[in-house]
Design a protein around this motif. Structure first.
Motif, mmCIF file in Angstrom:
data_model
loop_
_atom_site.group_PDB
_atom_site.id
_atom_site.type_symbol
_atom_site.label_atom_id
_atom_site.label_comp_id
_atom_site.label_asym_id
_atom_site.label_seq_id
_atom_site.Cartn_x
_atom_site.Cartn_y
_atom_site.Cartn_z
ATOM 1 N N PHE A 129 29.312 -3.666 -24.986
ATOM 2 C CA PHE A 129 28.040 -2.950 -25.021
ATOM 3 C C PHE A 129 28.118 -1.634 -25.796
ATOM 4 O O PHE A 129 29.078 -0.884 -25.647
ATOM 5 C CB PHE A 129 27.532 -2.690 -23.602
ATOM 6 N N PRO A 130 27.074 -1.340 -26.591
ATOM 7 C CA PRO A 130 27.060 -0.084 -27.348
ATOM 8 C C PRO A 130 26.863 1.149 -26.465
ATOM 9 O O PRO A 130 27.214 2.251 -26.857
ATOM 10 C CB PRO A 130 25.893 -0.256 -28.322
ATOM 11 N N ASP A 131 26.282 0.970 -25.280
ATOM 12 C CA ASP A 131 26.073 2.081 -24.341
ATOM 13 C C ASP A 131 26.624 1.679 -22.963
ATOM 14 O O ASP A 131 25.877 1.481 -22.018
ATOM 15 C CB ASP A 131 24.595 2.461 -24.258
ATOM 16 N N PRO A 132 27.947 1.565 -22.871
ATOM 17 C CA PRO A 132 28.555 1.027 -21.650
ATOM 18 C C PRO A 132 28.387 1.931 -20.430
ATOM 19 O O PRO A 132 28.326 3.153 -20.549
ATOM 20 C CB PRO A 132 30.037 0.907 -22.018
ATOM 21 N N TRP A 133 28.303 1.272 -19.274
ATOM 22 C CA TRP A 133 28.354 1.995 -18.011
ATOM 23 C C TRP A 133 29.745 2.601 -17.888
ATOM 24 O O TRP A 133 30.727 2.021 -18.357
ATOM 25 C CB TRP A 133 28.158 1.047 -16.844
ATOM 26 N N ASP A 134 29.837 3.731 -17.194
ATOM 27 C CA ASP A 134 31.150 4.289 -16.904
ATOM 28 C C ASP A 134 31.611 3.798 -15.529
ATOM 29 O O ASP A 134 30.849 3.157 -14.795
ATOM 30 C CB ASP A 134 31.160 5.813 -17.007
ATOM 31 N N GLU A 135 32.849 4.093 -15.198
ATOM 32 C CA GLU A 135 33.404 3.568 -13.947
ATOM 33 C C GLU A 135 32.634 4.056 -12.724
ATOM 34 O O GLU A 135 32.480 3.315 -11.754
ATOM 35 C CB GLU A 135 34.883 3.932 -13.822
ATOM 36 N N SER A 136 32.100 5.270 -12.766
ATOM 37 C CA SER A 136 31.356 5.772 -11.601
ATOM 38 C C SER A 136 30.081 4.963 -11.358
ATOM 39 O O SER A 136 29.689 4.750 -10.211
ATOM 40 C CB SER A 136 31.034 7.258 -11.752
ATOM 41 N N ALA A 137 29.443 4.479 -12.416
ATOM 42 C CA ALA A 137 28.246 3.647 -12.246
ATOM 43 C C ALA A 137 28.608 2.319 -11.569
ATOM 44 O O ALA A 137 27.889 1.849 -10.679
ATOM 45 C CB ALA A 137 27.583 3.388 -13.597
ATOM 46 N N PHE A 138 29.735 1.733 -11.975
ATOM 47 C CA PHE A 138 30.175 0.494 -11.325
ATOM 48 C C PHE A 138 30.604 0.750 -9.883
ATOM 49 O O PHE A 138 30.348 -0.061 -8.999
ATOM 50 C CB PHE A 138 31.316 -0.154 -12.113
ATOM 51 N N ARG A 139 31.249 1.882 -9.649
ATOM 52 C CA ARG A 139 31.660 2.231 -8.290
ATOM 53 C C ARG A 139 30.419 2.357 -7.391
ATOM 54 O O ARG A 139 30.406 1.872 -6.268
ATOM 55 C CB ARG A 139 32.458 3.537 -8.296
ATOM 56 N N ASP A 140 29.366 2.995 -7.911
ATOM 57 C CA ASP A 140 28.118 3.129 -7.156
ATOM 58 C C ASP A 140 27.499 1.762 -6.873
ATOM 59 O O ASP A 140 27.038 1.503 -5.760
ATOM 60 C CB ASP A 140 27.117 3.997 -7.916
ATOM 61 N N VAL B 262 9.739 -3.433 -22.602
ATOM 62 C CA VAL B 262 9.856 -2.065 -22.108
ATOM 63 C C VAL B 262 10.270 -1.200 -23.297
ATOM 64 O O VAL B 262 11.376 -1.353 -23.827
ATOM 65 C CB VAL B 262 10.901 -1.962 -20.977
ATOM 66 N N ASP B 263 9.388 -0.311 -23.722
ATOM 67 C CA ASP B 263 9.655 0.541 -24.882
ATOM 68 C C ASP B 263 10.799 1.504 -24.603
ATOM 69 O O ASP B 263 10.882 2.097 -23.515
ATOM 70 C CB ASP B 263 8.407 1.348 -25.257
ATOM 71 N N SER B 264 11.682 1.648 -25.578
ATOM 72 C CA SER B 264 12.770 2.639 -25.549
ATOM 73 C C SER B 264 13.559 2.611 -24.244
ATOM 74 O O SER B 264 13.908 3.643 -23.695
ATOM 75 C CB SER B 264 12.205 4.044 -25.784
ATOM 76 N N TYR B 265 13.863 1.427 -23.751
ATOM 77 C CA TYR B 265 14.561 1.271 -22.466
ATOM 78 C C TYR B 265 16.000 1.784 -22.535
ATOM 79 O O TYR B 265 16.495 2.394 -21.590
ATOM 80 C CB TYR B 265 14.539 -0.208 -22.061
ATOM 81 N N TYR B 266 16.669 1.543 -23.639
ATOM 82 C CA TYR B 266 18.083 1.897 -23.757
ATOM 83 C C TYR B 266 18.263 3.302 -24.318
ATOM 84 O O TYR B 266 17.365 3.833 -24.975
ATOM 85 C CB TYR B 266 18.817 0.850 -24.611
ATOM 86 N N ASN B 267 19.424 3.896 -24.060
ATOM 87 C CA ASN B 267 19.715 5.274 -24.470
ATOM 88 C C ASN B 267 19.536 5.495 -25.969
ATOM 89 O O ASN B 267 19.184 6.595 -26.397
ATOM 90 C CB ASN B 267 21.136 5.674 -24.065
ATOM 91 N N ASP B 268 19.784 4.462 -26.762
ATOM 92 C CA ASP B 268 19.646 4.618 -28.216
ATOM 93 C C ASP B 268 18.217 4.367 -28.703
ATOM 94 O O ASP B 268 17.959 4.352 -29.898
ATOM 95 C CB ASP B 268 20.626 3.697 -28.947
ATOM 96 N N GLY B 269 17.292 4.156 -27.765
ATOM 97 C CA GLY B 269 15.885 3.968 -28.109
ATOM 98 C C GLY B 269 15.455 2.536 -28.303
ATOM 99 O O GLY B 269 14.263 2.262 -28.507
ATOM 100 N N GLU B 270 16.403 1.582 -28.220
ATOM 101 C CA GLU B 270 16.029 0.180 -28.403
ATOM 102 C C GLU B 270 15.182 -0.296 -27.222
ATOM 103 O O GLU B 270 15.400 0.093 -26.082
ATOM 104 C CB GLU B 270 17.268 -0.702 -28.537
#
Length: 153
Positions: free
Chosen positions: A27-38, A135-143
């Motif tokens: 993924f171009p905008d991967p989750w970090d480990e804390s997001a998976f831990r949550d 969903v407009d601009s859903y991802y961090n990069d605006g996609e």
């Protein structure tokens, strides 16, 4: 080609480094480990890994949502290592998370997918998911994202 050597099991804390490695590979905008831990903390019964003789090759995490009118499962993240794609791990993960959400009362499953990720869209369509809306601009990069759902009833 289906691989019968793929085993699906509940994720554990010790799996998080392997899960993060897959996430960063794909993924171009991967989750970090804390997001998976949550996610593992909040929905321990809705977080699974796929493994074969080489270790963890994929994962899926989901949550449950109740709108007041309907209850549905929400796939937050699903991925399979590139070298293991096309061998059935993604389908097995998807089937397992759908089953677990149905047991918890879900009448449908929801997910978001990048508009540019045509391979993932085809995969979900093959598993009876349909596009509901954009969903407009859903991802961090605006996609933009496509919200897809599969209804069980």
């Amino acid at each position: 080609m289906q691989n019968t050597d793929i085993h699906i099991r509940r994720a554990r804390q010790a799996d998080l480094p392997g899960i993060c490695a897959i996430e960063h590979e794909l993924f171009p905008d991967p989750w970090d480990e804390s997001a998976f831990r949550d996610a593992l903390y909040l929905y321990p019964g809705l977080f699974f890994v796929a493994e074969n003789g080489n270790g963890i090759i994929g994962f899926v995490s989901a949550g449950m949502e109740d709108t007041g009118d309907a209850v549905y499962g929400h796939i937050m993240n699903i991925a399979v290592r590139r070298v293991s794609q096309g061998q059935g791990a993604g389908s097995k993960l998807l089937q397992r998370i759908e089953f677990e959400c149905m047991v918890l009362g879900a009448g449908a499953m929801q997910l978001e997918v990048r508009v540019s990720n045509l391979g993932a869209q085809r995969f979900y369509q093959k598993h009876e998911y349909a596009q509901v809306f954009m969903v407009d601009s859903y991802y961090n990069d605006g996609e933009d994202a496509i919200l897809m759902m599969r209804w069980f009833t």
